[in-house]
Motif scaffolding. Structure first.
Motif, PDB file in Angstrom:
ATOM      1  N   GLN A 221       3.804  14.273 -34.367  1.00  0.00           N
ATOM      2  CA  GLN A 221       3.274  15.775 -33.089  1.00  0.00           C
ATOM      3  C   GLN A 221       4.010  16.339 -32.886  1.00  0.00           C
ATOM      4  O   GLN A 221       6.151  16.940 -33.106  1.00  0.00           O
ATOM      5  CB  GLN A 221       3.293  15.690 -31.785  1.00  0.00           C
ATOM      6  N   ILE A 222       3.707  18.116 -33.002  1.00  0.00           N
ATOM      7  CA  ILE A 222       4.656  19.048 -32.926  1.00  0.00           C
ATOM      8  C   ILE A 222       4.260  20.336 -32.988  1.00  0.00           C
ATOM      9  O   ILE A 222       3.438  20.549 -32.883  1.00  0.00           O
ATOM     10  CB  ILE A 222       4.871  20.162 -34.817  1.00  0.00           C
ATOM     11  N   CYS A 234       8.127  25.093 -39.586  1.00  0.00           N
ATOM     12  CA  CYS A 234       7.655  23.905 -38.758  1.00  0.00           C
ATOM     13  C   CYS A 234       6.173  24.000 -40.047  1.00  0.00           C
ATOM     14  O   CYS A 234       5.501  22.708 -40.008  1.00  0.00           O
ATOM     15  CB  CYS A 234       6.874  24.111 -37.226  1.00  0.00           C
ATOM     16  N   ARG A 235       5.093  24.617 -40.035  1.00  0.00           N
ATOM     17  CA  ARG A 235       4.414  25.785 -40.325  1.00  0.00           C
ATOM     18  C   ARG A 235       4.637  24.675 -41.880  1.00  0.00           C
ATOM     19  O   ARG A 235       3.912  23.757 -42.868  1.00  0.00           O
ATOM     20  CB  ARG A 235       4.176  27.143 -40.947  1.00  0.00           C
ATOM     21  N   ARG A 238       4.381  21.219 -41.856  1.00  0.00           N
ATOM     22  CA  ARG A 238       2.830  20.171 -41.606  1.00  0.00           C
ATOM     23  C   ARG A 238       1.939  20.675 -42.978  1.00  0.00           C
ATOM     24  O   ARG A 238       1.782  19.255 -43.225  1.00  0.00           O
ATOM     25  CB  ARG A 238       2.381  21.569 -40.588  1.00  0.00           C
ATOM     26  N   ASP A 239       2.516  21.524 -43.525  1.00  0.00           N
ATOM     27  CA  ASP A 239       1.931  21.512 -45.377  1.00  0.00           C
ATOM     28  C   ASP A 239       2.531  20.613 -45.839  1.00  0.00           C
ATOM     29  O   ASP A 239       0.961  19.711 -46.894  1.00  0.00           O
ATOM     30  CB  ASP A 239       2.332  23.070 -45.111  1.00  0.00           C
ATOM     31  N   LEU A 247      -0.950  13.313 -38.001  1.00  0.00           N
ATOM     32  CA  LEU A 247       0.041  14.712 -37.741  1.00  0.00           C
ATOM     33  C   LEU A 247      -0.971  15.087 -36.723  1.00  0.00           C
ATOM     34  O   LEU A 247      -2.418  16.078 -36.905  1.00  0.00           O
ATOM     35  CB  LEU A 247      -0.171  15.497 -38.491  1.00  0.00           C
ATOM     36  N   TYR A 249      -0.695  18.938 -34.499  1.00  0.00           N
ATOM     37  CA  TYR A 249       0.338  20.192 -34.839  1.00  0.00           C
ATOM     38  C   TYR A 249      -0.054  21.381 -34.268  1.00  0.00           C
ATOM     39  O   TYR A 249      -1.842  21.859 -34.148  1.00  0.00           O
ATOM     40  CB  TYR A 249       0.218  20.599 -36.023  1.00  0.00           C
TER      41      TYR A 249
END
Length: 283
Positions: A221-222, A234-235, A238-239, A247, A249
Motif C-alpha cells: 500500500q502506498i 511514488c508514481r 507504482r509504475d 498494489l 496506490y
C-alpha cells in the motif's frame, strides 16, 4: 486546493517549521543537532501495555500485548530525527484498531549511524517477530521497503506513507512538485542522504529501494499527497511494480508530506485505509 480550518492550519505550520529542510545549511544544522529521547509519551503508556527490549544494540518498543502476527513500524525523520508524538499517535491507533502488537525499532540515526546498520537491525527484529506487517513513513517507509526486499519470507504486507525511495532525489518530476511542498526541499535533505549512505553510493538499492528488486513483494500500500516531493518517485514505484504484486496506490489531492500523521481531515481516511490493509494481510 485543500482548505483547512484555521486551528488545523496553525498546527500544520508549526509541525512543518519544526522539520522543514529548506536549505543545505538548515539541513546540516538539523543533522548536527543533539538527539533527544525516543521514549513513548505517557499518553500512550497509559493506554497500552508497553515494553522495551534492547537485544540487538538498539531499543525496540512493543505496544500492545496480543499474541500472533505483529506490525513493525519504522518512523520517518530524514534518517536523522527521532520518533515524535505524531508517530506514536499513529502507532497507538494501529494497535487499537487492529488488535495487533506494534513493534517499534529505534534504529540509529545519522550522522553517527548509517543505512546498512539500520537494515541489519530491522532484519534482526523481523527474525525475532516472525510473520509480520511492515509500515513506515517517509525515511521509515523507504527502510520498510528495503527490509521487505531483503527479508521477503516473514513480511506479509507493506504500508509506505510518502516513502523516501531514492536518496539522489534526481527524478525530474520533483522540479514541478517541489515549489508546492511547504515542508521539504532537496537542498536541505542532501546532507542527510550523504551522511546516511556513508561510504556507499546513494544509488545502492540497500539505501534507495527504487533501484532494488520489486519481485516477490507482499501486498503493498502506498499513500502520498500531491504537494509532496516524494510523489514523483511514488508514481515511479507504482509504475515499476510487477503485476503479480498486489498494489493499493492512493494519491491525496492537495495533501502534504505524510498526511496520515497530521491533524488534517484527510488523515482519518488514510488511517482507516492503513488499518484495513493490515487487517487483510495478517487478520
Amino acid at each position: 486546493m485543500l482548505t483547512l480550518p484555521m486551528p488545523v492550519v496553525a498546527t500544520v505550520i508549526r509541525l512543518t517549521r519544526l522539520r522543514r529542510y529548506t536549505t543545505a545549511d538548515r539541513g546540516r544544522r538539523a543533522l548536527a543537532a543533539p538527539k533527544t529521547s525516543s521514549a513513548p509519551p505517557r499518553s500512550l503508556t497509559r493506554r497500552f501495555d508497553v515494553s522495551r527490549s534492547r537485544d540487538h544494540g538498539f531499543d525496540v518498543y512493543r505496544v500492545g500485548a496480543a499474541a500472533g502476527p505483529a506490525v513493525i513500524y519504522l518512523h520517518g525523520g530524514a534518517y536523522s530525527s527521532e520518533i515524535v508524538s505524531q508517530h506514536w499517535d499513529l502507532i497507538g491507533h494501529i494497535a487499537a484498531e487492529t488488535g495487533r502488537p506494534v513493534h517499534v525499532p529505534i534504529y540509529g540515526l545519522a550522522p553517527a549511524h548509517h543505512g546498512l546498520t539500520a537494515l541489519e537491525f530491522v532484519q534482526r527484529v523481523i527474525a525475532d517477530v516472525g510473520r509480520c506487517y511492515l509500515a513506515g513513513d517517509s525515511a521509515g517507509g523507504g527502510l520498510a521497503l528495503i527490509a521487505a526486499q531483503n527479508t521477503p519470507g516473514p513480511v506479509a504486507g507493506l504500508t509506505l506513507m510518502a516513502p523516501w525511495l531514492d536518496l539522489t532525489m534526481s527524478n525530474p518530476g520533483i522540479d514541478q512538485v517541489e515549489p508546492h511542498d511547504p515542508w521539504l526541499r532537496r537542498a536541505g535533505l542532501h546532507p542527510m542522504a550523504a551522511a546516511w549512505a556513508g561510504d556507499l553510493p546513494l544509488t545502492d538499492p540497500r539505501l534507495s529501494p527504487i533501484n532494488g528488486d520489486l519481485t516477490g513483494l507482499p501486498p503493498t500500500q502506498i499513500l502520498v499527497g500531491t504537494r509532496d516531493i516524494t510523489l514523483p518517485d511514488c508514481r515511479l514505484l507504482r509504475d515499476r511494480m510487477p503485476p503479480e504484486v498486489p498494489l493499493t496506490y492512493h494519491e491525496q489531492p492537495g495533501a502534504i508530506h505524510v498526511y496520515p500523521l497530521l491533524p488534517v481531515p484527510e488523515a482519518r481516511a488514510g488511517r482507516a485505509a492503513i488499518v484495513n490493509h493490515i487487517r487483510a494481510a495478517i487478520g
